[in-house]
Scaffold this motif. Structure first.
Motif, PDB file in Angstrom:
ATOM      1  N   THR A  10       3.458   1.628  15.949  1.00 48.42           N
ATOM      2  CA  THR A  10       3.947   2.920  15.507  1.00 48.42           C
ATOM      3  C   THR A  10       2.704   3.798  16.286  1.00 48.42           C
ATOM      4  O   THR A  10       3.509   5.014  16.740  1.00 48.42           O
ATOM      5  CB  THR A  10       3.657   3.271  14.187  1.00 48.42           C
ATOM      6  OG1 THR A  10       4.334   2.244  13.267  1.00 48.42           O
ATOM      7  CG2 THR A  10       3.760   4.647  13.661  1.00 48.42           C
ATOM      8  N   GLU A  11       1.513   3.721  16.551  1.00 47.24           N
ATOM      9  CA  GLU A  11       0.688   4.593  16.935  1.00 47.24           C
ATOM     10  C   GLU A  11       1.054   4.452  18.642  1.00 47.24           C
ATOM     11  O   GLU A  11       1.049   5.862  19.153  1.00 47.24           O
ATOM     12  CB  GLU A  11      -0.617   4.220  16.847  1.00 47.24           C
ATOM     13  CG  GLU A  11      -1.280   4.491  15.733  1.00 47.24           C
ATOM     14  CD  GLU A  11      -2.745   3.831  15.517  1.00 47.24           C
ATOM     15  OE1 GLU A  11      -3.297   4.130  14.253  1.00 47.24           O
ATOM     16  OE2 GLU A  11      -3.246   3.366  16.361  1.00 47.24           O
ATOM     17  N   GLU A  12       1.303   3.634  19.241  1.00 49.19           N
ATOM     18  CA  GLU A  12       1.533   3.668  20.534  1.00 49.19           C
ATOM     19  C   GLU A  12       2.918   3.927  21.040  1.00 49.19           C
ATOM     20  O   GLU A  12       3.065   4.440  22.160  1.00 49.19           O
ATOM     21  CB  GLU A  12       1.139   2.436  21.412  1.00 49.19           C
ATOM     22  CG  GLU A  12      -0.244   1.969  21.133  1.00 49.19           C
ATOM     23  CD  GLU A  12      -0.848   0.778  21.904  1.00 49.19           C
ATOM     24  OE1 GLU A  12      -0.030   0.252  22.783  1.00 49.19           O
ATOM     25  OE2 GLU A  12      -2.039   0.184  21.631  1.00 49.19           O
ATOM     26  N   THR A  13       3.892   3.810  20.118  1.00 50.11           N
ATOM     27  CA  THR A  13       5.204   4.240  20.551  1.00 50.11           C
ATOM     28  C   THR A  13       6.043   5.033  19.767  1.00 50.11           C
ATOM     29  O   THR A  13       7.193   5.519  20.105  1.00 50.11           O
ATOM     30  CB  THR A  13       6.070   2.589  20.697  1.00 50.11           C
ATOM     31  OG1 THR A  13       6.337   2.041  19.202  1.00 50.11           O
ATOM     32  CG2 THR A  13       5.480   1.691  21.556  1.00 50.11           C
ATOM     33  N   VAL A  55      10.732   5.720  23.391  1.00 54.68           N
ATOM     34  CA  VAL A  55       9.434   5.788  22.767  1.00 54.68           C
ATOM     35  C   VAL A  55       8.815   6.921  22.826  1.00 54.68           C
ATOM     36  O   VAL A  55       8.816   7.825  24.147  1.00 54.68           O
ATOM     37  CB  VAL A  55       8.499   4.585  22.973  1.00 54.68           C
ATOM     38  CG1 VAL A  55       9.195   3.330  22.952  1.00 54.68           C
ATOM     39  CG2 VAL A  55       8.191   4.414  24.529  1.00 54.68           C
ATOM     40  N   ARG A  56       7.629   7.263  22.159  1.00 60.19           N
ATOM     41  CA  ARG A  56       6.754   8.210  22.181  1.00 60.19           C
ATOM     42  C   ARG A  56       5.441   7.819  22.506  1.00 60.19           C
ATOM     43  O   ARG A  56       5.023   7.016  21.884  1.00 60.19           O
ATOM     44  CB  ARG A  56       6.772   9.301  21.003  1.00 60.19           C
ATOM     45  CG  ARG A  56       5.563  10.321  20.980  1.00 60.19           C
ATOM     46  CD  ARG A  56       5.507  10.926  19.545  1.00 60.19           C
ATOM     47  NE  ARG A  56       5.448   9.966  18.408  1.00 60.19           N
ATOM     48  CZ  ARG A  56       4.489   9.313  18.294  1.00 60.19           C
ATOM     49  NH1 ARG A  56       3.292   9.491  18.857  1.00 60.19           N
ATOM     50  NH2 ARG A  56       4.372   8.442  17.033  1.00 60.19           N
ATOM     51  N   LEU A  57       4.748   8.171  23.892  1.00 64.56           N
ATOM     52  CA  LEU A  57       3.520   7.748  24.130  1.00 64.56           C
ATOM     53  C   LEU A  57       2.307   8.727  23.706  1.00 64.56           C
ATOM     54  O   LEU A  57       2.431   9.710  23.413  1.00 64.56           O
ATOM     55  CB  LEU A  57       3.458   7.793  25.760  1.00 64.56           C
ATOM     56  CG  LEU A  57       4.283   6.939  26.531  1.00 64.56           C
ATOM     57  CD1 LEU A  57       4.113   6.883  27.956  1.00 64.56           C
ATOM     58  CD2 LEU A  57       4.275   5.531  25.846  1.00 64.56           C
ATOM     59  N   ASP A  58       1.243   7.929  23.391  1.00 65.81           N
ATOM     60  CA  ASP A  58      -0.073   8.593  23.192  1.00 65.81           C
ATOM     61  C   ASP A  58      -0.693   8.858  24.447  1.00 65.81           C
ATOM     62  O   ASP A  58      -1.167   7.960  25.379  1.00 65.81           O
ATOM     63  CB  ASP A  58      -0.914   7.561  22.323  1.00 65.81           C
ATOM     64  CG  ASP A  58      -2.507   8.479  22.214  1.00 65.81           C
ATOM     65  OD1 ASP A  58      -2.597   9.251  22.672  1.00 65.81           O
ATOM     66  OD2 ASP A  58      -3.134   7.719  21.641  1.00 65.81           O
ATOM     67  N   PRO A  59      -0.810  10.198  24.884  1.00 60.46           N
ATOM     68  CA  PRO A  59      -1.133  10.442  26.406  1.00 60.46           C
ATOM     69  C   PRO A  59      -2.705   9.782  26.481  1.00 60.46           C
ATOM     70  O   PRO A  59      -3.044  10.059  27.711  1.00 60.46           O
ATOM     71  CB  PRO A  59      -1.001  11.992  26.439  1.00 60.46           C
ATOM     72  CG  PRO A  59      -0.855  12.474  24.869  1.00 60.46           C
ATOM     73  CD  PRO A  59      -0.200  11.448  24.216  1.00 60.46           C
ATOM     74  N   GLY A  60      -3.646  10.115  25.413  1.00 60.58           N
ATOM     75  CA  GLY A  60      -4.835   9.601  25.636  1.00 60.58           C
ATOM     76  C   GLY A  60      -4.969   7.943  26.159  1.00 60.58           C
ATOM     77  O   GLY A  60      -5.962   7.878  26.336  1.00 60.58           O
ATOM     78  N   GLU A  61      -3.954   7.409  25.812  1.00 54.87           N
ATOM     79  CA  GLU A  61      -3.935   5.982  26.031  1.00 54.87           C
ATOM     80  C   GLU A  61      -3.229   5.498  27.134  1.00 54.87           C
ATOM     81  O   GLU A  61      -3.600   4.622  27.975  1.00 54.87           O
ATOM     82  CB  GLU A  61      -3.793   5.150  24.979  1.00 54.87           C
ATOM     83  CG  GLU A  61      -4.014   3.757  25.046  1.00 54.87           C
ATOM     84  CD  GLU A  61      -4.312   3.058  23.536  1.00 54.87           C
ATOM     85  OE1 GLU A  61      -4.282   1.899  23.717  1.00 54.87           O
ATOM     86  OE2 GLU A  61      -4.231   3.582  22.405  1.00 54.87           O
ATOM     87  N   HIS A  62      -1.865   5.973  27.056  1.00 55.29           N
ATOM     88  CA  HIS A  62      -0.975   5.551  28.342  1.00 55.29           C
ATOM     89  C   HIS A  62      -0.615   6.745  29.222  1.00 55.29           C
ATOM     90  O   HIS A  62       0.139   7.527  28.471  1.00 55.29           O
ATOM     91  CB  HIS A  62       0.279   4.643  27.487  1.00 55.29           C
ATOM     92  CG  HIS A  62      -0.081   3.544  26.930  1.00 55.29           C
ATOM     93  ND1 HIS A  62      -0.298   3.434  25.722  1.00 55.29           N
ATOM     94  CD2 HIS A  62      -0.702   2.266  27.448  1.00 55.29           C
ATOM     95  CE1 HIS A  62      -0.686   1.885  25.221  1.00 55.29           C
ATOM     96  NE2 HIS A  62      -1.055   1.331  26.519  1.00 55.29           N
TER      97      HIS A  62
END
Length: 363
Positions: free
Chosen positions: A279-282, A321-328
């Protein structure tokens, strides 16, 4: 010198990931950033070719090996052709032989002695046959003599890599795919066959670690994993072959490509961590399939020792998907074959392959 032997019991390690881990740990040992370490582990079915390997000692073609799910790797260790597989205890000592153990023959004898003493713990009398490598049960003159452990080492700047493979309870018919170590005159055996009972490789690993410390004359220190993580392979149906979500980490986080991964936080089960990270990453929720695949690998220059639990998930065609820009930094849906070619760790590729084989993708 004040020396100690650190032992890491890793469980299943993909052979390619094991090679990377050895190289990283050897560099860290050479630079004084890591202690003398014994890695004890198990590989999935794989045939390895040493520096002295003769091609005809692999008895199956590349296509036949692939059909059986057996990998083939060339390595920088000494020796000929060797098989590794489930039920075999593989030991990789990563040691600095400087300043007082700079003798290759002595080092090989120390490995042999470790295995001989380990087998003696189980009441098995084993020894050396000078004309052949490894540890044997029976004399050279005995037609029934059989190899119970193979040895192949590499030493650079007196830092050791590779090591030994002790047959505890492997499928001995798998050795029919090769001429083990190029020796045609005798066969192979296992501790379980010699005992007439099933012996647990994890139990043997503890004995082997103690015997190696004893042979070296160093105290033994057991260490666990530095991190427990999860991996989730997210796939969606598509024409031709399924598509795999491949994420590219930010440069600050390494810049490499991967599937969904993350730490298991305190109090979480692997499944709970997998659901949270997905959930957090996508930004997506999807039913998770436990792939029953747990493996270990090394990460970073230290390296960190990581045990990872793999899950699979399938979403409808066209899902984004929706990305976490701080990680990917980026995400791509790649055809299965392209994704497998891009992922840098063998363990991640295995998770993708197992997800691609789920019945939900074949409906």
């Amino acid at each position: 010198m004040d020396r100690k032997l650190v032992v890491r019991h890793l469980g299943r390690v993909e052979y390619e990931d094991g090679l990377q881990l050895m190289q990283k740990l050897a560099k860290a040992r050479d630079e004084g950033r890591a202690p003398d370490t014994l890695l004890l582990l198990e590989h999935p079915p794989v045939i390895t070719k040493g520096r002295g390997a003769k091609p005809h000692n692999v008895l199956l073609t590349d296509e036949e090996l692939k059909a059986r799910g057996v990998d083939l790797h060339e390595t920088d260790r000494g020796g000929d052709v060797t098989y590794h597989g489930p039920g075999q205890l593989v030991g990789y000592p990563i040691l600095d032989l400087k300043p007082d153990r700079q003798d290759v023959r002595r080092y090989v004898r120390d490995i042999e002695e470790t295995i001989i003493r380990t087998l003696a713990h189980y009441g098995v009398e084993a020894g050396r046959i000078p004309k052949w490598t490894g540890v044997w049960v029976g004399e050279e003159s005995d037609p029934a003599a059989a190899k119970v452990a193979a040895i192949g080492v590499h030493i650079k700047r007196w830092i050791t890599t590779h090591g030994f493979a002790l047959n505890v309870i492997p499928d001995l018919t798998h050795f029919d795919m090769i001429v083990p170590c190029g020796i045609t005159e005798r066969g192979v055996t296992s501790l379980s066959r010699l005992q007439g009972r099933l012996v647990d490789p994890d139990e043997v690993a503890k004995v082997a670690a103690a015997r190696m410390a004893e042979v070296l004359g160093w105290p033994l220190e057991e260490r666990g994993f530095d991190l427990e993580t999860i991996a989730v392979a997210l796939l969606r149906p598509a024409a031709g072959e399924p598509e795999v979500l491949v994420l590219r980490r930010t440069e600050a986080r390494g810049g490499f490509e991967q599937i969904v991964t993350g730490r298991i936080e305190a109090g979480e089960t692997p499944a709970e961590a997998a659901a949270r990270e997905l959930t957090e990453e996508t930004g997506r929720n999807a039913p998770l399939h436990d792939l029953r695949y747990v493996h270990a690998f090394g990460f970073g220059d230290e390296p960190l020792f990581i045990r990872e639990h793999a899950f699979g998930a399938v979403v409808p065609p066209g899902t984004e998907v929706r990305l976490d820009p701080g990680e990917h930094a980026a995400a791509e849906w790649l055809p299965l074959s392209a994704a497998l070619a891009r992922l840098p760790f063998a363990g991640l590729r295995k998770a993708v392959e197992r997800t691609a084989a789920l019945p939900v993708l074949r409906r």
